[in-house]
Design a protein around this motif. Sequence first.
Motif, PDB file in Angstrom:
ATOM      1  N   GLY A 145     -18.893  81.089  31.644  1.00  0.00           N
ATOM      2  CA  GLY A 145     -19.080  82.522  31.555  1.00  0.00           C
ATOM      3  C   GLY A 145     -18.157  83.325  32.440  1.00  0.00           C
ATOM      4  O   GLY A 145     -18.229  84.559  32.467  1.00  0.00           O
ATOM      5  N   ALA A 146     -17.274  82.652  33.171  1.00  0.00           N
ATOM      6  CA  ALA A 146     -16.365  83.373  34.061  1.00  0.00           C
ATOM      7  C   ALA A 146     -15.327  84.143  33.255  1.00  0.00           C
ATOM      8  O   ALA A 146     -14.965  83.757  32.147  1.00  0.00           O
ATOM      9  CB  ALA A 146     -15.665  82.380  34.995  1.00  0.00           C
ATOM     10  N   ASP A 147     -14.853  85.242  33.830  1.00  0.00           N
ATOM     11  CA  ASP A 147     -13.711  85.948  33.258  1.00  0.00           C
ATOM     12  C   ASP A 147     -12.476  85.143  33.642  1.00  0.00           C
ATOM     13  O   ASP A 147     -12.039  85.171  34.794  1.00  0.00           O
ATOM     14  CB  ASP A 147     -13.635  87.368  33.813  1.00  0.00           C
ATOM     15  N   VAL A 148     -11.933  84.420  32.679  1.00  0.00           N
ATOM     16  CA  VAL A 148     -10.854  83.483  33.001  1.00  0.00           C
ATOM     17  C   VAL A 148      -9.618  84.187  33.533  1.00  0.00           C
ATOM     18  O   VAL A 148      -8.798  83.576  34.233  1.00  0.00           O
ATOM     19  CB  VAL A 148     -10.497  82.613  31.773  1.00  0.00           C
ATOM     20  N   GLY A 152      -8.958  78.090  30.625  1.00  0.00           N
ATOM     21  CA  GLY A 152      -9.191  78.544  29.264  1.00  0.00           C
ATOM     22  C   GLY A 152     -10.618  79.008  29.061  1.00  0.00           C
ATOM     23  O   GLY A 152     -11.523  78.682  29.834  1.00  0.00           O
ATOM     24  N   ASP A 153     -10.806  79.773  28.009  1.00  0.00           N
ATOM     25  CA  ASP A 153     -12.130  80.221  27.580  1.00  0.00           C
ATOM     26  C   ASP A 153     -12.593  79.283  26.460  1.00  0.00           C
ATOM     27  O   ASP A 153     -11.790  78.878  25.611  1.00  0.00           O
ATOM     28  CB  ASP A 153     -12.040  81.661  27.071  1.00  0.00           C
ATOM     29  N   ALA A 154     -13.878  78.948  26.450  1.00  0.00           N
ATOM     30  CA  ALA A 154     -14.407  78.031  25.429  1.00  0.00           C
ATOM     31  C   ALA A 154     -14.107  78.531  24.022  1.00  0.00           C
ATOM     32  O   ALA A 154     -13.897  77.733  23.101  1.00  0.00           O
ATOM     33  CB  ALA A 154     -15.909  77.841  25.624  1.00  0.00           C
ATOM     34  N   ARG A 155     -14.056  79.844  23.845  1.00  0.00           N
ATOM     35  CA  ARG A 155     -13.789  80.391  22.515  1.00  0.00           C
ATOM     36  C   ARG A 155     -12.365  80.103  22.052  1.00  0.00           C
ATOM     37  O   ARG A 155     -12.094  80.064  20.848  1.00  0.00           O
ATOM     38  CB  ARG A 155     -14.064  81.896  22.511  1.00  0.00           C
ATOM     39  N   GLU A 156     -11.462  79.879  23.010  1.00  0.00           N
ATOM     40  CA  GLU A 156     -10.092  79.531  22.639  1.00  0.00           C
ATOM     41  C   GLU A 156     -10.011  78.115  22.093  1.00  0.00           C
ATOM     42  O   GLU A 156      -9.189  77.824  21.208  1.00  0.00           O
ATOM     43  CB  GLU A 156      -9.169  79.716  23.848  1.00  0.00           C
ATOM     44  N   VAL A 157     -10.849  77.229  22.598  1.00  0.00           N
ATOM     45  CA  VAL A 157     -10.941  75.882  22.035  1.00  0.00           C
ATOM     46  C   VAL A 157     -11.610  75.944  20.668  1.00  0.00           C
ATOM     47  O   VAL A 157     -11.155  75.321  19.697  1.00  0.00           O
ATOM     48  CB  VAL A 157     -11.720  74.940  22.968  1.00  0.00           C
TER      49      VAL A 157
END
Length: 264
Positions: free
Chosen positions: A197-200, A214-219
Amino acid sequence: MDQQRTAVVTGADSGIGRATAVRLAEMGMDVGITWNSDQEGAEETAGEVRALGRRAEIEHMDLSLLPEAAAAIDALGDRLGRLDALVNNAGTGTSTPFLDLHHEAVRTVIDIDLIGPFLCSQRAARRMIAQGDGGRIVNVTSVHEHQPRVGAAPYCAAKGGLGLLTQVMALELAEHGINVNAVAPGEIATPMTGNEGADVTEHRRPGVPLGRPGDAREVAAVVAFLVGPDGSYVTGASWPVDGGMLRMGPQAGSHLESDSWRRP
C-alpha cells in the motif's frame, strides 16, 4: 453465445494476487481466489471483484500440504463452471544462510513455490483440454528466477525451477492451445516486502534504474496482457517487471544506497 471467461488466482488475499484478481475482473473475467492464512483478505479481494460486476469464489489452499492442496483448483473450477486461466501466484521464501538451512525449511519452500504450481497447473491444464478451447497459465516467479540472492537458496532454486518448468509446459501444452508464461517481479510493494500500500514514488531505490519499487498493479497489468487476447502469440517467455533491475547485472540490487553507478 460465448462462454463467460474465468480465472483462478492463487494467493489472492493480498499483494500481487489481489491486484491481479481485480485487474482480471476489470477485463470481464469471473475470478476464483485462493488463500492460506488470511481469509478476511480473500473476502476483501472477492468484494472488489464483485463490485466490478463479476463473480468471485474463494477457497482455502495450503500448498505446504501436497498433493491434496491442489484440489482447490478443481473446486473453484467446478463452482465457476469452467477455467480459462490460472495464475500461480502463491509463494513463500526464506532469509537464511545456506549453511544454516534445515531440510524441513527447504522442502517447504520448494513445495509451495515449485511443486504446488506444478500440481495446480496439471489440474488446470486437464480442465482446459477437456473444455477444448485452450487457455492460459501464468507462473509468478521472481527476478530470482534469473539471478541469485544471498540468503535465499531454496527460493532461488524453486523460482529458477518454475521458470524452466514454464518453458516445458509451454512446449507440451501448445498443441492444446494453452499458452504458458512467467512473470518475474522485482521488489514490489506487498506484504512480502513489508511495504504493501505504499506510495512507490516516495521510496528511493538507487539500485533500481527506475529508482523505486514497483506497484502490485504494474505486475497485474503484465499478467492481464498474457491472459488476454493481446497475448495470444506469446508462450514460453519470462517477463521481468523489475524497473530494470536485472539489466544491472552484477551491480543489481534494491539494497544499493547510492546513484554513483549511473556515472562512469
